[in-house]
Design a protein around this motif. Structure first.
Motif, PDB file in Angstrom:
ATOM      1  N   GLY A 159      -0.737   0.459  -5.683  1.00 54.65           N
ATOM      2  CA  GLY A 159      -0.239   1.212  -4.545  1.00 54.65           C
ATOM      3  C   GLY A 159      -0.821   0.713  -3.236  1.00 54.65           C
ATOM      4  N   GLY A 160      -2.132   0.463  -3.233  1.00 53.68           N
ATOM      5  CA  GLY A 160      -2.767  -0.071  -2.039  1.00 53.68           C
ATOM      6  C   GLY A 160      -2.246  -1.442  -1.673  1.00 53.68           C
ATOM      7  N   ALA A 161      -2.087  -2.304  -2.697  1.00 57.64           N
ATOM      8  CA  ALA A 161      -1.542  -3.642  -2.429  1.00 57.64           C
ATOM      9  C   ALA A 161      -0.103  -3.564  -1.924  1.00 57.64           C
ATOM     10  N   GLY A 162       0.665  -2.623  -2.497  1.00 55.94           N
ATOM     11  CA  GLY A 162       2.051  -2.455  -2.058  1.00 55.94           C
ATOM     12  C   GLY A 162       2.139  -2.059  -0.598  1.00 55.94           C
ATOM     13  N   ILE A 163       1.239  -1.194  -0.142  1.00 52.25           N
ATOM     14  CA  ILE A 163       1.227  -0.783   1.271  1.00 52.25           C
ATOM     15  C   ILE A 163       0.992  -1.990   2.176  1.00 52.25           C
ATOM     16  N   ILE A 164       0.047  -2.858   1.756  1.00 53.15           N
ATOM     17  CA  ILE A 164      -0.228  -4.043   2.565  1.00 53.15           C
ATOM     18  C   ILE A 164       1.001  -4.941   2.643  1.00 53.15           C
ATOM     19  N   PHE A 165       1.666  -5.155   1.486  1.00 52.29           N
ATOM     20  CA  PHE A 165       2.851  -6.010   1.463  1.00 52.29           C
ATOM     21  C   PHE A 165       3.946  -5.449   2.374  1.00 52.29           C
ATOM     22  N   ILE A 166       4.197  -4.131   2.255  1.00 49.14           N
ATOM     23  CA  ILE A 166       5.298  -3.524   2.989  1.00 49.14           C
ATOM     24  C   ILE A 166       5.050  -3.499   4.486  1.00 49.14           C
ATOM     25  N   THR A 167       3.773  -3.290   4.890  1.00 46.78           N
ATOM     26  CA  THR A 167       3.478  -3.270   6.320  1.00 46.78           C
ATOM     27  C   THR A 167       3.462  -4.671   6.896  1.00 46.78           C
ATOM     28  N   SER A 198       7.415  -8.712  -2.922  1.00 46.77           N
ATOM     29  CA  SER A 198       5.995  -8.952  -3.201  1.00 46.77           C
ATOM     30  C   SER A 198       5.386  -7.833  -4.036  1.00 46.77           C
ATOM     31  N   THR A 199       5.779  -6.586  -3.741  1.00 47.35           N
ATOM     32  CA  THR A 199       5.260  -5.448  -4.497  1.00 47.35           C
ATOM     33  C   THR A 199       5.728  -5.501  -5.946  1.00 47.35           C
ATOM     34  N   LEU A 200       7.004  -5.794  -6.164  1.00 44.74           N
ATOM     35  CA  LEU A 200       7.535  -5.892  -7.526  1.00 44.74           C
ATOM     36  C   LEU A 200       6.906  -7.056  -8.283  1.00 44.74           C
ATOM     37  N   MET A 201       6.616  -8.145  -7.584  1.00 43.31           N
ATOM     38  CA  MET A 201       6.011  -9.307  -8.244  1.00 43.31           C
ATOM     39  C   MET A 201       4.553  -9.058  -8.610  1.00 43.31           C
ATOM     40  N   ALA A 202       3.963  -7.996  -8.058  1.00 45.70           N
ATOM     41  CA  ALA A 202       2.560  -7.683  -8.342  1.00 45.70           C
ATOM     42  C   ALA A 202       2.398  -6.686  -9.482  1.00 45.70           C
ATOM     43  N   ALA A 221      -5.148   0.864   3.272  1.00 43.47           N
ATOM     44  CA  ALA A 221      -4.610   0.269   2.052  1.00 43.47           C
ATOM     45  C   ALA A 221      -5.646  -0.605   1.353  1.00 43.47           C
ATOM     46  N   ILE A 222      -6.433  -1.320   2.139  1.00 46.64           N
ATOM     47  CA  ILE A 222      -7.501  -2.164   1.574  1.00 46.64           C
ATOM     48  C   ILE A 222      -8.508  -1.304   0.826  1.00 46.64           C
ATOM     49  N   LEU A 223      -8.912  -0.195   1.438  1.00 51.85           N
ATOM     50  CA  LEU A 223      -9.875   0.704   0.793  1.00 51.85           C
ATOM     51  C   LEU A 223      -9.302   1.306  -0.486  1.00 51.85           C
TER      52      LEU A 223
END
Length: 304
Positions: free
Chosen positions: A296-304, A261-265, A125-127
């Motif tokens: 999308g990448g940031a959302g993956i980090i938030f969700i995990t 967090s994903t929605l706020m981003a 997700a970071i990459l």
């Protein structure tokens, strides 16, 4: 309810970034940061009084003041100060795209400093996030012709883009490291509003103390004679540090943290039409795709 509050938070951050961009163009990013912190302290103090019956979180232990105060200095002075200057150089949309680095930097910092586990999915997700951001920020505006790039105007534009990107990264780093420090002060189910209040109070005290030592208090108040800047700053302080923070707390409390967090981003997406209509930026399919990839990448980090 939580999902609606999270979306409303994104709109607040979007509007807030536009207001502070215009205010910064009139009075400078440093004045913007000083004034908005002072206004935020006043508004949050009133909210704290209504909810807890006192202006200040007097029950907070000294170690909370240390960690939350350090968080305020790193995030609200250094981080937001860099972000506000980035607004002036590369605009609010690209700056907010760079802010999707916050979960990336927070995850890495928590792994290094707090010993938290860094999962393989988080590395991927970071990459993804970094690739999306690089795709957006590296794009040059089509309106700059090839011969202009060799001119003094073209060179200055390139310098502004590079400096703006660096300041945006610094802003994301400040907010991320500020969140890591805040985590140390939030142990034991400490009220989020009280923690926000401590961060704001310490940051405001430090930034105004530095202004006093440098003889910049007078010029700061002098800049506030600009009625439009004053209106923008008051609106920005109300929409962002007050209403935005309030809605974010509602979102986190009433919806799953990852979803909230994903929605706020989503601010970079919301800002796309405003960036075109208000700031005259050319919005290309590449910039939209890169923004979606980064989110999308940031959302993956938030969700995990």
């Amino acid at each position: 309810m939580g999902e609606i509050a999270a979306l409303a938070t994104s709109f607040c951050w979007s509007l807030n970034s536009i207001q502070f961009t215009f205010a910064g163009q009139r009075v400078g990013s440093r004045v913007v940061n000083r004034i908005r912190l002072a206004l935020a302290v006043i508004l949050l103090s009133l909210a704290h009084l209504v909810l807890y019956g006192r202006f200040w979180p007097v029950q907070a232990e000294p170690y909370r003041w240390v960690w939350l105060g350090l968080s305020g200095i790193i995030g609200l002075i250094l981080g937001d100060g860099s972000l506000f200057h980035a607004f002036l150089l590369i605009g609010p949309r690209k700056s907010m795209v760079l802010m999707t680095l916050v979960p990336v930097i927070s995850t890495i910092a928590a792994w290094i400093l707090l010993g938290e586990t860094l999962l393989p999915i988080e590395i991927i997700a970071i990459l993804i996030t970094v690739a999306g951001i690089a795709w957006v920020v590296s794009e040059r505006q089509p309106k700059v012709a090839s011969e202009e790039e060799k001119s003094e105007k073209g060179d200055q534009e390139l310098k502004n883009q590079v400096l703006g990107a660096l300041l945006g990264i610094a802003g994301a780093s400040g907010q991320a490291l500020g969140l890591v420090a805040a985590k140390r002060g939030l142990v034991g189910d400490f009220p989020a509003l009280s923690a926000t209040m401590i961060r704001m109070v310490v940051a405001a005290a430090v930034i105004w103390g530095l202004a006093l030592l440098r003889g910049q208090v007078g010029p700061t108040w002098e800049a506030m004679k600009d009625k439009r800047a004053r209106f923008l700053l008051l609106g920005g302080a109300f929409i962002g540090p007050f209403i935005g923070v309030w809605l974010s707390l509602i979102a986190v409390r009433t919806a799953p943290v990852g979803i909230a967090s994903t929605l706020m981003a989503l601010s970079p997406i919301i800002l796309i039409p405003f960036d075109h209509w208000i700031f005259g930026e050319t919005i290309t399919p590449r910039s939209i795709a890169g923004t979606l990839v980064a989110l999308g990448g940031a959302g993956i980090i938030f969700i995990t």
